[in-house]
Design a protein around this motif. Structure first.
Motif, PDB file in Angstrom:
ATOM      1  N   TRP A  18       1.037  -1.475  -0.114  1.00  0.00           N
ATOM      2  CA  TRP A  18      -0.125  -0.275  -0.254  1.00  0.00           C
ATOM      3  C   TRP A  18       0.711   1.237  -0.199  1.00  0.00           C
ATOM      4  O   TRP A  18       0.555   1.963  -0.076  1.00  0.00           O
ATOM      5  CB  TRP A  18      -1.069   0.190   1.396  1.00  0.00           C
TER       6      TRP A  18
ATOM      7  N   LYS B 289      -2.616  -8.347  -7.729  1.00  0.00           N
ATOM      8  CA  LYS B 289      -3.258  -8.137  -6.775  1.00  0.00           C
ATOM      9  C   LYS B 289      -3.279  -6.939  -5.927  1.00  0.00           C
ATOM     10  O   LYS B 289      -2.035  -7.476  -5.078  1.00  0.00           O
ATOM     11  CB  LYS B 289      -4.136  -9.209  -5.897  1.00  0.00           C
TER      12      LYS B 289
ATOM     13  N   GLY C  89      -9.185  -7.825  -2.679  1.00  0.00           N
ATOM     14  CA  GLY C  89      -9.869  -8.252  -2.267  1.00  0.00           C
ATOM     15  C   GLY C  89      -8.815  -8.601  -1.086  1.00  0.00           C
ATOM     16  O   GLY C  89      -7.941  -8.211  -0.996  1.00  0.00           O
TER      17      GLY C  89
ATOM     18  N   GLN D  63      -3.368 -15.644  -1.100  1.00  0.00           N
ATOM     19  CA  GLN D  63      -3.286 -16.439  -0.936  1.00  0.00           C
ATOM     20  C   GLN D  63      -3.892 -17.552  -2.717  1.00  0.00           C
ATOM     21  O   GLN D  63      -2.520 -18.652  -2.481  1.00  0.00           O
ATOM     22  CB  GLN D  63      -3.926 -17.067   0.227  1.00  0.00           C
TER      23      GLN D  63
ATOM     24  N   PHE E 113       6.444 -10.299  -5.051  1.00  0.00           N
ATOM     25  CA  PHE E 113       5.460  -9.920  -4.149  1.00  0.00           C
ATOM     26  C   PHE E 113       6.588  -8.610  -3.484  1.00  0.00           C
ATOM     27  O   PHE E 113       8.278  -8.882  -3.191  1.00  0.00           O
ATOM     28  CB  PHE E 113       5.783 -11.086  -2.398  1.00  0.00           C
TER      29      PHE E 113
ATOM     30  N   GLY F  32       6.204  -6.686  -0.162  1.00  0.00           N
ATOM     31  CA  GLY F  32       5.262  -6.346   1.713  1.00  0.00           C
ATOM     32  C   GLY F  32       5.944  -6.731   2.513  1.00  0.00           C
ATOM     33  O   GLY F  32       7.767  -6.748   2.234  1.00  0.00           O
ATOM     34  N   GLY F  33       5.567  -6.998   3.849  1.00  0.00           N
ATOM     35  CA  GLY F  33       5.944  -6.913   5.440  1.00  0.00           C
ATOM     36  C   GLY F  33       7.076  -8.848   5.083  1.00  0.00           C
ATOM     37  O   GLY F  33       7.016  -9.156   3.916  1.00  0.00           O
TER      38      GLY F  33
ATOM     39  N   ILE G 271       4.651 -16.544   2.393  1.00  0.00           N
ATOM     40  CA  ILE G 271       4.237 -17.429   0.717  1.00  0.00           C
ATOM     41  C   ILE G 271       5.783 -18.097   0.162  1.00  0.00           C
ATOM     42  O   ILE G 271       5.476 -19.088  -0.724  1.00  0.00           O
ATOM     43  CB  ILE G 271       4.977 -15.277  -0.121  1.00  0.00           C
TER      44      ILE G 271
ATOM     45  N   GLU H  47      10.501  -8.918  -2.040  1.00  0.00           N
ATOM     46  CA  GLU H  47      11.176  -7.824  -1.933  1.00  0.00           C
ATOM     47  C   GLU H  47      10.617  -6.759  -0.306  1.00  0.00           C
ATOM     48  O   GLU H  47       8.785  -6.887  -0.591  1.00  0.00           O
ATOM     49  CB  GLU H  47      10.759  -6.301  -3.175  1.00  0.00           C
TER      50      GLU H  47
ATOM     51  N   CYS I 122      10.156   1.900   1.771  1.00  0.00           N
ATOM     52  CA  CYS I 122      10.533   0.911   2.452  1.00  0.00           C
ATOM     53  C   CYS I 122      12.152   1.342   2.349  1.00  0.00           C
ATOM     54  O   CYS I 122      13.137   0.378   3.071  1.00  0.00           O
ATOM     55  CB  CYS I 122      10.486  -0.315   1.797  1.00  0.00           C
TER      56      CYS I 122
ATOM     57  N   GLU J 209      11.118  -3.578  12.360  1.00  0.00           N
ATOM     58  CA  GLU J 209      10.626  -1.938  11.485  1.00  0.00           C
ATOM     59  C   GLU J 209       8.903  -1.592  11.847  1.00  0.00           C
ATOM     60  O   GLU J 209       8.155  -2.428  12.188  1.00  0.00           O
ATOM     61  CB  GLU J 209       9.733  -3.404   9.772  1.00  0.00           C
TER      62      GLU J 209
ATOM     63  N   PHE K  52       7.452   1.096   9.777  1.00  0.00           N
ATOM     64  CA  PHE K  52       7.417   1.640   8.785  1.00  0.00           C
ATOM     65  C   PHE K  52       6.776   3.025   9.128  1.00  0.00           C
ATOM     66  O   PHE K  52       5.229   2.906   8.648  1.00  0.00           O
ATOM     67  CB  PHE K  52       6.460   0.688   8.151  1.00  0.00           C
TER      68      PHE K  52
HETATM   69  P1  NDP Z   1       2.051  -6.826   3.890  1.00  0.00           P
HETATM   70  O1  NDP Z   1       3.239  -8.120   3.601  1.00  0.00           O
HETATM   71  O2  NDP Z   1       1.052  -6.841   4.703  1.00  0.00           O
HETATM   72  O3  NDP Z   1       0.688  -6.990   2.698  1.00  0.00           O
HETATM   73  C1  NDP Z   1       1.103  -6.734   1.156  1.00  0.00           C
HETATM   74  C2  NDP Z   1       0.821  -7.445  -0.138  1.00  0.00           C
HETATM   75  O4  NDP Z   1       0.832  -8.914   0.111  1.00  0.00           O
HETATM   76  C3  NDP Z   1      -0.579  -6.746   0.106  1.00  0.00           C
HETATM   77  O5  NDP Z   1      -1.205  -6.853  -1.272  1.00  0.00           O
HETATM   78  C4  NDP Z   1      -1.151  -7.477   1.164  1.00  0.00           C
HETATM   79  O6  NDP Z   1      -2.666  -7.814   0.672  1.00  0.00           O
HETATM   80  C5  NDP Z   1      -1.120  -9.308   0.695  1.00  0.00           C
HETATM   81  N1  NDP Z   1      -1.022 -10.642   1.734  1.00  0.00           N
HETATM   82  C6  NDP Z   1      -1.079 -10.127   2.836  1.00  0.00           C
HETATM   83  N2  NDP Z   1      -1.131 -11.597   3.546  1.00  0.00           N
HETATM   84  C7  NDP Z   1      -1.246 -12.341   2.239  1.00  0.00           C
HETATM   85  C8  NDP Z   1      -1.087 -14.052   2.121  1.00  0.00           C
HETATM   86  N3  NDP Z   1      -0.998 -15.050   2.538  1.00  0.00           N
HETATM   87  N4  NDP Z   1      -0.551 -13.841  -0.077  1.00  0.00           N
HETATM   88  C9  NDP Z   1      -0.968 -13.288  -0.395  1.00  0.00           C
HETATM   89  N5  NDP Z   1      -0.899 -12.147  -0.312  1.00  0.00           N
HETATM   90  C10 NDP Z   1      -0.621 -11.616   0.487  1.00  0.00           C
HETATM   91  O7  NDP Z   1       2.757  -5.492   3.633  1.00  0.00           O
HETATM   92  P2  NDP Z   1       1.952  -3.609   3.275  1.00  0.00           P
HETATM   93  O8  NDP Z   1       0.811  -4.340   2.202  1.00  0.00           O
HETATM   94  O9  NDP Z   1       1.828  -3.721   4.784  1.00  0.00           O
HETATM   95  O10 NDP Z   1       3.551  -3.524   2.854  1.00  0.00           O
HETATM   96  C11 NDP Z   1       4.777  -2.734   4.102  1.00  0.00           C
HETATM   97  C12 NDP Z   1       5.421  -3.596   4.087  1.00  0.00           C
HETATM   98  O11 NDP Z   1       6.432  -3.882   2.841  1.00  0.00           O
HETATM   99  C13 NDP Z   1       6.328  -3.055   4.863  1.00  0.00           C
HETATM  100  O12 NDP Z   1       7.373  -4.606   5.413  1.00  0.00           O
HETATM  101  C14 NDP Z   1       7.981  -2.609   4.186  1.00  0.00           C
HETATM  102  O13 NDP Z   1       9.191  -2.664   3.995  1.00  0.00           O
HETATM  103  C15 NDP Z   1       7.887  -3.215   2.878  1.00  0.00           C
HETATM  104  N6  NDP Z   1       7.733  -2.913   1.433  1.00  0.00           N
HETATM  105  C16 NDP Z   1       9.193  -3.524   0.881  1.00  0.00           C
HETATM  106  C17 NDP Z   1       9.327  -2.695  -0.242  1.00  0.00           C
HETATM  107  C18 NDP Z   1      10.979  -3.736  -1.134  1.00  0.00           C
HETATM  108  O14 NDP Z   1      11.167  -3.267  -2.319  1.00  0.00           O
HETATM  109  N7  NDP Z   1      11.241  -4.854  -0.545  1.00  0.00           N
HETATM  110  C19 NDP Z   1       8.628  -1.739  -1.009  1.00  0.00           C
HETATM  111  C20 NDP Z   1       7.656  -1.277  -0.552  1.00  0.00           C
HETATM  112  C21 NDP Z   1       7.532  -1.957   1.259  1.00  0.00           C
HETATM  113  P3  NDP Z   1      -3.636  -7.081   1.926  1.00  0.00           P
HETATM  114  O15 NDP Z   1      -3.479  -5.451   1.595  1.00  0.00           O
HETATM  115  O16 NDP Z   1      -5.013  -6.796   0.869  1.00  0.00           O
HETATM  116  O17 NDP Z   1      -3.746  -7.846   2.971  1.00  0.00           O
END
Ligand code: NDP
Length: 485
Positions: free
Chosen positions: A150, A174, A205, A212, A225, A227-228, A235, A249, A283, A386, A388
């Motif tokens: 996000w 997604k 969603g 998932q 991917f 995210g966190g 994953i 990432e 990030c 982190e 964030f």
């Molecule tokens: P999340 O890990 O919570 O979510 C990232 C994405 O994964 C969202 O679309 C989320 O959906 C989805 N997701 C969550 N659970 C699952 C699952 N079980 N299977 C598949 N997809 C899933 O991270 P945030 O959105 O909170 O983002 C912040 C994080 O991203 C921070 O840790 C930050 O450091 C990292 N980040 C890393 C970067 C990099 O390049 N290294 C760049 C930017 C951010 P939903 O939101 O609907 O739950």
């Protein structure tokens, strides 16, 4: 209330189950749109559409794929004002930031990978006796999953889908459920850009439902991917038995190393930017500020004085520099980390509380005053986990080796900034730091050709330039003799 739609097989539609999720504006705390609450059934439908589209898309000439991406980029340019406001409203970031960074970069991502695929050549190897030719045939993988976070919604969404589509794959994407709007806008222009039905599918969603389902689907060959780290680990566990290709990432706990011989004013100004841009929700933001002993007090005083003057404001107003954090849950998580730091003996030099902008519209929004914490060692939770958000800590170091030891005392290894005018020290420090990126006397300077990613718990694999095109293709070695038998 506006209801956003999935894009599946070229059709904009709600989830099969007819369920919706609320989408909240962080600056006001109010629901302003809804997204489909998609499940495995919607993902299965998207995979069917992608399977149909793949044989044809994978054989489309590179120049024609590039032309589609360029037309899509033009749509972003044409609708940039609307996108800037949508991104700011959805995420809470100031419109000035969406205008300067997010939307221009999303456009650039599409243009860049249009160019990249036209220049993506395969290797050939000929032995000394010229008896054979080996060449590498890079084929698209098939159907791939792109899951984005996000914090930089359209920026990171396009950073994934552009190389995947350019390389000839069909995508199931997604966006984060918290910031779906700009991806929805982009999906409305796919057809006009010439992207064939089923090549680009968006399933909105929840992560643990739609996300998932993408990760688990056996026909999806790779997952890109961002995210966190905890989600990344989950994953990795889910996809390992299926041997899916993975690009992860993940999170960071990035050090800014301030040596005594730095350009003080430049280091100070950029460290404030690197710490608090996008409310600290990038990030690559610095969160551990390591300062050499002899300038510690001077740097700390100057930094705190400036940070105290930073005001949170309505992200929709032109002059705002600090907007809202992305959600109530995220604001509470940030403040909880600050409370834990206080309990551990940390001194809050400024901030540390939920702020309220003067604008009445934002009374129920989610804002955090920029926070600086002093007096905690490297093993403290606030220096390991982190946050964030707009929260940084200060730590003191004696010399170069102490700075490096502190910088590397982390499970993360995404980015670092190094501030010194001694070029030798700068290079030595950069090469000793365990991170995917090291910025010397600058921050967030990006060239889309460079490899982007982290080490340790910050991720796996690299994005950017040809690295991304390599990820989204499978190399096959083809060998043939040069002489007839
Ligand atoms: P999340 O890990 O919570 O979510 C990232 C994405 O994964 C969202 O679309 C989320 O959906 C989805 N997701 C969550 N659970 C699952 C699952 N079980 N299977 C598949 N997809 C899933 O991270 P945030 O959105 O909170 O983002 C912040 C994080 O991203 C921070 O840790 C930050 O450091 C990292 N980040 C890393 C970067 C990099 O390049 N290294 C760049 C930017 C951010 P939903 O939101 O609907 O739950």
């Amino acid at each position: 209330m506006e209801q956003l739609q999935n894009l599946i097989g070229g059709e904009l539609r709600g989830a099969i189950n007819g369920e919706w999720l609320d989408n909240i504006e962080p600056a006001t705390g109010k629901v302003y749109s809804q997204i489909p609450r998609s499940t495995a059934a919607d993902v299965a439908l998207a995979v069917q559409a992608a399977e149909k589209a793949f044989p044809s898309w994978s054989t489309v000439a590179f120049a024609d794929r590039a032309a589609c991406l360029r037309r899509w980029a033009e749509k972003i340019a044409r609708h940039s004002e609307a996108l800037i406001h949508a991104e700011s409203k959805d995420n809470g970031k100031p419109i000035s930031l969406a205008a300067a960074v997010d939307i221009p970069r999303a456009q650039k991502n599409l243009e860049f990978f249009a160019g990249a695929i036209e220049h993506f050549a395969s290797e050939a190897h000929i032995p000394a006796d010229s008896s054979h030719i080996h060449y590498t045939h890079r084929k698209p993988l098939g159907i791939v999953g792109c899951i984005s976070p996000w914090n930089l919604p359209l920026y990171l969404f396009t950073w994934k889908i552009a190389p995947a589509i350019a390389a000839g794959n069909c995508v199931i994407a997604k966006p984060s459920e918290i910031t779906p709007f700009s991806a929805f806008m982009l999906s409305q222009w796919a057809e006009e850009a010439g992207i064939p039905k089923g090549v680009f599918n968006v399933v909105h969603g929840l992560g643990n439902e739609a996300g998932q389902a993408i990760v688990e689907h056996p026909q999806i060959k790779a997952i890109s991917f961002t995210g966190g780290t905890a989600t990344g680990a989950h994953i990795a566990q889910t996809t390992a038995p299926q041997f899916k290709k993975l690009s992860l990432e993940l999170g960071g706990k990035n050090p800014a190393i301030i040596f005594a011989d730095c350009d003080f004013d430049k280091a100070l100004a950029t460290t404030i930017r690197s710490s608090f841009a996008n409310q600290g929700q990038i990030c690559l933001c610095s969160s551990r500020i390591l300062i050499e002993d002899s300038i510690y007090d001077r740097f700390k005083t100057a930094l705190v004085e400036k940070v105290k003057r930073m005001q949170v404001g309505d992200p929709a107003e032109k002059g705002t520099k600090m907007g809202a954090v992305v959600s109530q849950a995220h604001r509470d998580k940030i403040l909880h980390s600050v409370e834990k730091a206080k309990e551990a003996g940390g001194q809050i030099l400024c901030g540390g509380y939920a702020a309220t902008p003067p604008n009445e519209r934002c009374n129920s929004g989610f804002f955090v005053q920029p926070t600086v914490i002093d007096g905690l060692g490297p093993k403290c939770a606030i220096n390991q986990e982190e946050v964030f958000g707009p929260v940084i800590t200060l730590q003191r170091f004696r010399d170069e080796s102490h700075a490096i030891a502190l910088a590397n005392d982390s499970m993360y290894g995404l980015a670092a900034t190094i501030w010194t005018q001694d070029i030798g020290k700068a290079h030595r420090t950069a090469s000793s730091i365990e991170s995917g990126i090291a910025w010397i006397n600058c921050w967030l300077v990006r060239d889309l050709r460079t490899p982007f990613g982290g080490v340790k718990s910050s991720g796996l694999g690299r994005e950017g330039g040809f690295e991304a095109l390599r990820f989204f293709t499978e190399p096959q070695n083809v060998c043939l003799p040069t002489h007839a038998n």
